[in-house]
Each structure stands twice: as C-alpha cells, then as structure tokens.
Enzyme design. Structure first.
Site, PDB file in Angstrom:
ATOM      1  N   ASP A  38      -5.958   1.594  -5.292  1.00 33.25           N
ATOM      2  CA  ASP A  38      -5.717   0.425  -6.294  1.00 33.25           C
ATOM      3  C   ASP A  38      -4.326   0.370  -6.963  1.00 33.25           C
ATOM      4  O   ASP A  38      -3.591   1.657  -7.021  1.00 33.25           O
ATOM      5  CB  ASP A  38      -6.851   0.419  -7.436  1.00 33.25           C
ATOM      6  CG  ASP A  38      -6.878  -0.869  -8.041  1.00 33.25           C
ATOM      7  OD1 ASP A  38      -6.421  -1.748  -7.800  1.00 33.25           O
ATOM      8  OD2 ASP A  38      -7.410  -0.919  -8.989  1.00 33.25           O
ATOM      9  N   SER A  83     -12.281  -5.112   0.426  1.00 33.54           N
ATOM     10  CA  SER A  83     -13.768  -5.374  -0.104  1.00 33.54           C
ATOM     11  C   SER A  83     -13.999  -6.555   0.517  1.00 33.54           C
ATOM     12  O   SER A  83     -13.544  -7.323   1.011  1.00 33.54           O
ATOM     13  CB  SER A  83     -13.765  -5.285  -1.591  1.00 33.54           C
ATOM     14  OG  SER A  83     -13.335  -6.291  -2.149  1.00 33.54           O
ATOM     15  N   ASN A  86     -12.365  -9.105  -1.447  1.00 34.22           N
ATOM     16  CA  ASN A  86     -10.869  -9.404  -1.290  1.00 34.22           C
ATOM     17  C   ASN A  86     -10.569 -10.863  -0.512  1.00 34.22           C
ATOM     18  O   ASN A  86      -9.510 -11.125  -0.599  1.00 34.22           O
ATOM     19  CB  ASN A  86     -10.479  -8.217  -0.650  1.00 34.22           C
ATOM     20  CG  ASN A  86     -10.282  -7.030  -1.630  1.00 34.22           C
ATOM     21  OD1 ASN A  86     -10.323  -6.006  -1.219  1.00 34.22           O
ATOM     22  ND2 ASN A  86     -10.146  -7.415  -2.839  1.00 34.22           N
ATOM     23  N   GLU A 225     -18.619  13.165  -8.448  1.00 31.88           N
ATOM     24  CA  GLU A 225     -17.904  13.202  -9.711  1.00 31.88           C
ATOM     25  C   GLU A 225     -16.669  12.227  -9.582  1.00 31.88           C
ATOM     26  O   GLU A 225     -16.282  11.736  -8.422  1.00 31.88           O
ATOM     27  CB  GLU A 225     -17.146  14.587  -9.670  1.00 31.88           C
ATOM     28  CG  GLU A 225     -18.043  15.757  -9.628  1.00 31.88           C
ATOM     29  CD  GLU A 225     -18.723  15.874 -11.159  1.00 31.88           C
ATOM     30  OE1 GLU A 225     -18.483  15.487 -12.136  1.00 31.88           O
ATOM     31  OE2 GLU A 225     -20.048  16.335 -11.103  1.00 31.88           O
TER      32      GLU A 225
HETATM   33  C1  FPP Z   1      -5.898  -2.793  -4.149  1.00 32.64           C
HETATM   34  O1  FPP Z   1      -4.857  -2.994  -4.788  1.00 32.64           O
HETATM   35  C2  FPP Z   1      -5.530  -2.515  -2.829  1.00 32.64           C
HETATM   36  C3  FPP Z   1      -5.995  -3.315  -1.533  1.00 32.64           C
HETATM   37  C4  FPP Z   1      -6.952  -4.386  -2.015  1.00 32.64           C
HETATM   38  C5  FPP Z   1      -5.532  -3.162  -0.408  1.00 32.64           C
HETATM   39  C6  FPP Z   1      -5.307  -1.582   0.208  1.00 32.64           C
HETATM   40  C7  FPP Z   1      -4.796  -1.617   1.325  1.00 32.64           C
HETATM   41  C8  FPP Z   1      -3.834  -0.837   1.816  1.00 32.64           C
HETATM   42  C9  FPP Z   1      -3.419   0.461   1.064  1.00 32.64           C
HETATM   43  C10 FPP Z   1      -3.374  -1.178   3.333  1.00 32.64           C
HETATM   44  C11 FPP Z   1      -3.209  -0.016   4.170  1.00 32.64           C
HETATM   45  C12 FPP Z   1      -4.727   0.488   4.592  1.00 32.64           C
HETATM   46  C13 FPP Z   1      -4.523   1.064   5.873  1.00 32.64           C
HETATM   47  C14 FPP Z   1      -6.030   1.517   6.257  1.00 32.64           C
HETATM   48  C15 FPP Z   1      -3.430   1.514   6.408  1.00 32.64           C
HETATM   49  P1  FPP Z   1      -4.320  -4.311  -5.644  1.00 32.64           P
HETATM   50  O2  FPP Z   1      -4.090  -5.262  -4.458  1.00 32.64           O
HETATM   51  O3  FPP Z   1      -5.929  -4.916  -6.098  1.00 32.64           O
HETATM   52  O4  FPP Z   1      -3.516  -3.977  -6.810  1.00 32.64           O
HETATM   53  P2  FPP Z   1      -3.337  -4.649  -8.224  1.00 32.64           P
HETATM   54  O5  FPP Z   1      -4.934  -4.239  -8.986  1.00 32.64           O
HETATM   55  O6  FPP Z   1      -2.241  -3.975  -8.752  1.00 32.64           O
HETATM   56  O7  FPP Z   1      -3.291  -6.146  -7.949  1.00 32.64           O
END
Ligand code: FPP
Length: 258
Positions: A38, A83, A86, A225
């Site tokens: 996150d 998710s 998302n 945990e």
């Molecule tokens: C949450 O941060 C992150 C996501 C919804 C996407 C995570 C995806 C990656 C790290 C891409 C890479 C994955 C692979 C498998 C190569 P957010 O966007 O909700 O952050 P925020 O809460 O600060 O807005």
C-alpha cells in the site's frame, strides 16, 4: 529516468540509510508472509508523479523484497497486487496496473523472483484480459518446478470472494457425494482456498500507515501476526522487512492456548 524519478531513488536510498539495521534469528524465519503493498498512490502524489509511476516504483520494491525473502529462506510470500474492489479506480489506473503486471510477467527471468522463484496468481481470473490470463498460465507453468520461494500474486483477489468460492466448491462436493456436510471441517475448507497447499500465514505486513486488512487473506490470517509501517511501499526496503521479522520473532504466538 526523469528528474523526479531520480529524486525518488535518492530519497529511497536515504530512507534505507536512516532505517536501523536490526538482527534477525535465522532459525525462526516466518514460513509465509503476506504483504499489502500500500501507499503507491500517495508516494507518487508527494513527488508530483502519476499514480501509475507509484505502482511502477512499487513493482521495483516487490522485486527487491522477493529477492531478500528468497535469501533469508521465506518459503511463501503472498502479495496483494489488485483487489476485487480496485476495479472502482479510474480505468487508466486499472489499465496501468494490469499492463505493469503483464510487463513484469513477460520479463520474469530478470524481474520478480529472479531465477528460483515459483510464481502463482491467486484470485478470480475471469475478469482479467485473455492476454494477461495466457501470460499467467505461461509463467505458472514455466516456474512450477522451481525450488525457491513461492510468490503468490493476489490479482482480482478478495478474501470474502475466496471464502464464497470455497463454500460453493464444498457444496458441490456434497451434492456429488464426495463428502458429507459433517465432513466439512477447517482442514477441508483450508484446502479449498487458493493457498490450500501453503502453510498458514505467519505474518501480515502493511506499509503506508493504514491499519486494516482490506479483504486480504481473511481465512488464512486467523492466527497471523501483524506489523504496520508508516513507510509507503515504494520506499520499503529489506531493512523494513528485517524490522518486521525481528518484531515477529519477539511475539509470543499462543494460537489460542496459554
Ligand atoms: C495500493 O496502493 C497498491 C495497489 C492497488 C497496486 C499494487 C500493485 C503493484 C505494486 C504493481 C506491481 C505488481 C506486480 C505483481 C508486478 P494505493 O494505490 O492504494 O496507494 P494509496 O493508498 O497511497 O493511494
């Protein structure tokens, strides 16, 4: 690399420098770690970058953390990449995340997991593009006999969705006479989860300051945990993992006993 991205890299080096280097007990490494990656969006916003740049930086962090987990002997790493909720984000952001995952999967020898990692995708694949689904099958097949850690990438994944799916599978098995309703116990239900052949999740890590589970591994985390950090995922380093593991090693896990 743009100036803003270079500054981001320098900042990460500084974060790494000021993060204390703690000792961990190599005989008590968690077997299975779950990570909610996150804070990519906030990380990008603070630097005047696009949210997709934050996800790209997050993907790089995943690469470093997977390497580190492999080095210290973590056997299973499950990461929350997208998710079931998302999809509510802007189409441009959703497309950018899917494209990034496709890109990483296409370059799997050099990126996530390096040479010895077994890659699996958990979640409902029915909403993913045919192109991405084909790539996932290729990567899973290509890496299936590897002996290093298993990296489970949770994609269009939701804990409730997973439990519903398991309940439907159990109901179907009852209707086909394969099991009786009384025979459905925790062990059987666990076997119907996407992570059915993985050990229990020992430790869940959530960076970025948020302290909630957001529908991640609901069944599997009954006795996990938890460790939270204010650092956003793109700035997360192996030193943060060490702190999380050292903290985990101090916990007295009783699993409901005394
Ligand atoms: C949450 O941060 C992150 C996501 C919804 C996407 C995570 C995806 C990656 C790290 C891409 C890479 C994955 C692979 C498998 C190569 P957010 O966007 O909700 O952050 P925020 O809460 O600060 O807005």
């Amino acid at each position: 690399m743009s100036l803003k991205e270079s500054l981001g890299t320098i900042y990460k080096k500084l974060v790494e420098l000021v993060t204390p280097d703690v000792k961990i007990d190599m005989d008590n490494i968690p077997k299975h770690i779950g990570i909610i990656m996150d804070g990519n969006g906030r990380w990008a916003k603070r630097r005047g970058l696009k949210r997709s740049d934050g996800h790209r930086a997050g993907a790089k962090t995943l690469e470093d953390i997977t390497d580190y987990c492999s080095k210290i002997g973590v056997k299973f790493l499950t990461v929350y990449a997208f998710s079931t909720e998302n999809w509510k984000r802007d189409k441009a952001e959703v497309d950018a995340i899917m494209e990034l995952i496709y890109e990483y999967m296409s370059n799997m020898e050099n990126l996530i997991g390096g040479k010895d990692c077994r890659i699996r995708v958990i979640g409902d694949r029915s909403r993913l593009s045919d192109k991405l689904n084909a790539k996932i099958l290729e990567v899973e097949d290509y890496t299936k006999d590897r002996t290093g850690p298993t990296l489970n990438i949770a994609l269009n994944y939701g804990g409730r969705d997973e439990i519903l799916r398991a309940a439907r599978l159990a109901a179907q098995a009852v209707s086909e006479g394969k099991i009786t309703a009384d025979g459905i116990d925790e062990k059987y239900m666990s076997s119907l989860m996407y992570t059915g052949d993985n050990p229990e999740v020992d430790l869940i890590i959530r960076p970025s300051g948020e302290k909630r589970l957001s529908n991640f591994l609901l069944w599997q985390c009954a006795y996990s945990e938890f460790w939270f950090s204010n650092t956003c995922w793109p700035d997360f380093t192996p030193k943060h993992m060490k702190i999380a593991i050292a903290e985990y090693q101090k916990r007295n896990r009783r699993f409901g006993g005394v």
